[in-house]
Design a protein around this motif. Structure first.
Motif, PDB file in Angstrom:
ATOM      1  N   ALA A 182      69.837 142.899 112.162  1.00 52.19           N
ATOM      2  CA  ALA A 182      69.760 141.704 111.600  1.00 52.19           C
ATOM      3  C   ALA A 182      68.247 141.942 110.691  1.00 52.19           C
ATOM      4  CB  ALA A 182      69.262 140.716 112.393  1.00 52.19           C
ATOM      5  N   ARG A 183      67.611 142.713 111.077  1.00 51.68           N
ATOM      6  CA  ARG A 183      66.421 142.906 110.244  1.00 51.68           C
ATOM      7  C   ARG A 183      66.545 143.865 109.197  1.00 51.68           C
ATOM      8  NH1 ARG A 183      62.811 146.738 113.615  1.00 51.68           N
ATOM      9  NH2 ARG A 183      64.416 147.955 112.911  1.00 51.68           N
ATOM     10  N   PRO A 188      72.663 138.349 103.144  1.00 53.06           N
ATOM     11  CA  PRO A 188      71.825 137.408 103.469  1.00 53.06           C
ATOM     12  C   PRO A 188      72.313 136.555 104.499  1.00 53.06           C
ATOM     13  CG  PRO A 188      73.309 137.285 101.530  1.00 53.06           C
ATOM     14  CD  PRO A 188      73.573 138.508 101.948  1.00 53.06           C
ATOM     15  N   THR A 189      73.569 136.901 105.070  1.00 49.99           N
ATOM     16  CA  THR A 189      74.136 135.847 105.995  1.00 49.99           C
ATOM     17  C   THR A 189      74.706 136.925 107.160  1.00 49.99           C
ATOM     18  OG1 THR A 189      75.101 134.533 104.389  1.00 49.99           O
ATOM     19  CG2 THR A 189      76.020 134.248 106.513  1.00 49.99           C
ATOM     20  N   ALA A 213      64.338 138.044 111.000  1.00 46.19           N
ATOM     21  CA  ALA A 213      65.013 137.945 109.673  1.00 46.19           C
ATOM     22  C   ALA A 213      64.930 136.564 109.020  1.00 46.19           C
ATOM     23  CB  ALA A 213      66.602 138.360 109.850  1.00 46.19           C
ATOM     24  N   PRO A 214      63.793 136.066 108.798  1.00 50.94           N
ATOM     25  CA  PRO A 214      63.537 134.685 108.574  1.00 50.94           C
ATOM     26  C   PRO A 214      64.043 134.126 107.526  1.00 50.94           C
ATOM     27  CG  PRO A 214      61.447 135.981 108.063  1.00 50.94           C
ATOM     28  CD  PRO A 214      62.624 136.916 108.825  1.00 50.94           C
ATOM     29  N   ASP A 215      64.563 135.151 106.488  1.00 50.86           N
ATOM     30  CA  ASP A 215      65.345 134.554 105.294  1.00 50.86           C
ATOM     31  C   ASP A 215      66.870 134.734 105.396  1.00 50.86           C
ATOM     32  OD1 ASP A 215      62.634 133.938 104.308  1.00 50.86           O
ATOM     33  OD2 ASP A 215      62.572 136.363 103.638  1.00 50.86           O
ATOM     34  N   LYS A 216      67.452 135.066 106.279  1.00 46.34           N
ATOM     35  CA  LYS A 216      68.795 135.012 106.633  1.00 46.34           C
ATOM     36  C   LYS A 216      69.356 134.011 107.124  1.00 46.34           C
ATOM     37  CE  LYS A 216      68.241 139.997 106.256  1.00 46.34           C
ATOM     38  NZ  LYS A 216      68.626 141.287 106.834  1.00 46.34           N
ATOM     39  N   LYS A 217      70.512 133.449 106.622  1.00 49.02           N
ATOM     40  CA  LYS A 217      71.386 132.598 107.355  1.00 49.02           C
ATOM     41  C   LYS A 217      72.068 133.517 108.632  1.00 49.02           C
ATOM     42  CE  LYS A 217      74.017 129.351 105.009  1.00 49.02           C
ATOM     43  NZ  LYS A 217      75.253 129.051 104.266  1.00 49.02           N
ATOM     44  N   ILE A 218      71.920 132.507 109.872  1.00 47.09           N
ATOM     45  CA  ILE A 218      72.571 133.203 110.929  1.00 47.09           C
ATOM     46  C   ILE A 218      73.483 132.367 111.698  1.00 47.09           C
ATOM     47  CG2 ILE A 218      71.959 134.185 113.273  1.00 47.09           C
ATOM     48  CD1 ILE A 218      69.050 134.968 112.293  1.00 47.09           C
TER      49      ILE A 218
END
Ligand code: 13P
Ligand code: SF4
Length: 353
Positions: free
Chosen positions: A254-255, A260-261, A278-283
């Motif tokens: 994830a990191r 981005p998703t 991964a604070p900027d990714k959509k999970i």
């Protein structure tokens, strides 16, 4: 004579805890419990070793107090190396037992002793031992999600982070494998390594609930997404994965991935750490069959969920809920479990291959 698959009893659903009855503390109660836990940890010379699937507050406290949050392999490693006299294992019973097997001189306590695992339940020691006796020509490799007695019967213990590498290693030495208890992880390893493996037929009630068709539909709606899957999931779900790995390996992916998703097929407790790295990714959660259908505890392990702030504070207060393992069993299980740690030192466990 053809090798027969072991027949195991279906899981008795009544043993699965009802997590809807778990009380969420108020803001004030939460703050009071956190302060009390932090104070008691110092007074008791105790350290928390937690799994990523436990409540976010427990993970946060573990990290803020010098403890550790990780996958089951690194939990074992950390507990083995840390100097505290008491280990508080926040997770499920096999994790507490593994800590005790490796550290008989330490006191190992758990917030609750009711936290088991459907894989552990699927593999009773007597039936498993009989099955091993029927296949004396095979090397017995068991997943860490088993009781101390099952580990005692095994030649090797392994976790998902090193399972493929260990089986490749044993295959190179010409060994045939008896694998238990997770049939999905076993068949994934078999496909990757082409090793000769007999598989016990256990499964994880959380991962088994992920559904390939719904996952493929979600992936089609998010063509930019990477799909991250824990190998306890069914084969058709694993087939859709961009990355297959242990919880730590999925967090590292994830990191590191550029996508981005991320669509994640494992317990949603892992989102606490994934969002940190991964604070900027959509999970997004991979779909289960959904409420009202057959998933028992959709994308959340009911046994991990019964580790709470309240019972963590209580165990530190009372110093009860201690894990004991019969010494003869412990000594035998120590051999196969220590082997796992030693093997892991020889390979890179950060990545998935
Ligand atoms: P990890 O070793 O990947 O943390 O898995 C443990 C587990 O129980 C997954 O369901
Ligand atoms: Fe066991 Fe599955 Fe819970 Fe992991 S998520 S502890 S394998 S029941």
């Amino acid at each position: 004579m053809p090798d027969k698959k072991p027949v195991i009893p279906p899981l008795d659903i009544s043993v699965v805890p009802d997590i809807s009855s778990i009380k969420t503390p108020s803001k004030e109660e939460r703050a009071e419990l956190i302060a009390r836990i932090k104070k008691l940890l110092k007074e008791r010379d105790a350290v928390i070793v937690a799994h990523y699937y436990t409540d976010a507050d427990l993970q946060m406290i573990a990290e803020e107090t010098g403890g550790y949050v990780s996958d089951s392999l690194d939990m074992a490693r950390f507990g083995h190396e840390h100097k505290a006299s008491t280990l508080i294992v926040a997770g499920v019973r096999f994790m507490g037992e593994t800590a005790k097997i490796l550290n008989p001189e330490k006191r190992v306590l758990m917030p609750t002793l009711q936290a088991t695992c459907s894989l552990d339940l699927s593999c009773p020691a007597k039936e498993f031992s009989d099955y091993c006796d029927q296949h004396p020509d095979r090397t017995v490799v068991v997943y860490a999600n088993t009781s101390a007695a099952v580990k005692a019967r095994a030649d090797w213990v392994v976790t998902s982070s090193i399972a493929v590498k260990l089986i490749e290693h044993l295959k190179q030495k010409g060994e045939k494998i008896l694998w238990a208890p997770d049939k999905h992880l076993g068949s994934y390893i078999q496909k990757v390594t082409q090793a000769d493996m007999l598989l016990w037929q256990g499964s994880c009630i959380v991962h088994e609930a992920f559904r390939a068709k719904a996952l493929a539909d979600l992936k089609a709606m998010h063509p930019e997404a990477a799909v991250l899957v824990h190998p306890e999931s069914p084969e058709d779900v694993i087939k859709l994965a961009d990355v297959v790995g242990s919880t730590t390996q999925l967090i590292n992916a994830a990191r590191d991935l550029d996508n981005p998703t991320l669509i994640v097929a494992t317990d949603n407790g892992i989102f606490y750490k994934m969002k940190q790295v991964a604070p900027d990714k959509k999970i997004l959660e991979a779909p289960t069959v959904g409420e009202g259908a057959t998933c028992v505890s959709c994308a959340h392990c009911p046994w991990m969920a019964i580790n709470t702030l309240q019972n963590l504070a209580d165990v530190l207060e009372n110093m009860d809920n201690e894990i004991f393992v019969d010494e003869d069993i412990r000594k035998q299980a120590h051999r196969s479990t220590l082997r796992m740690l030693e093997f892991s030192e020889t390979i890179n466990t950060e990545s998935v291959d």
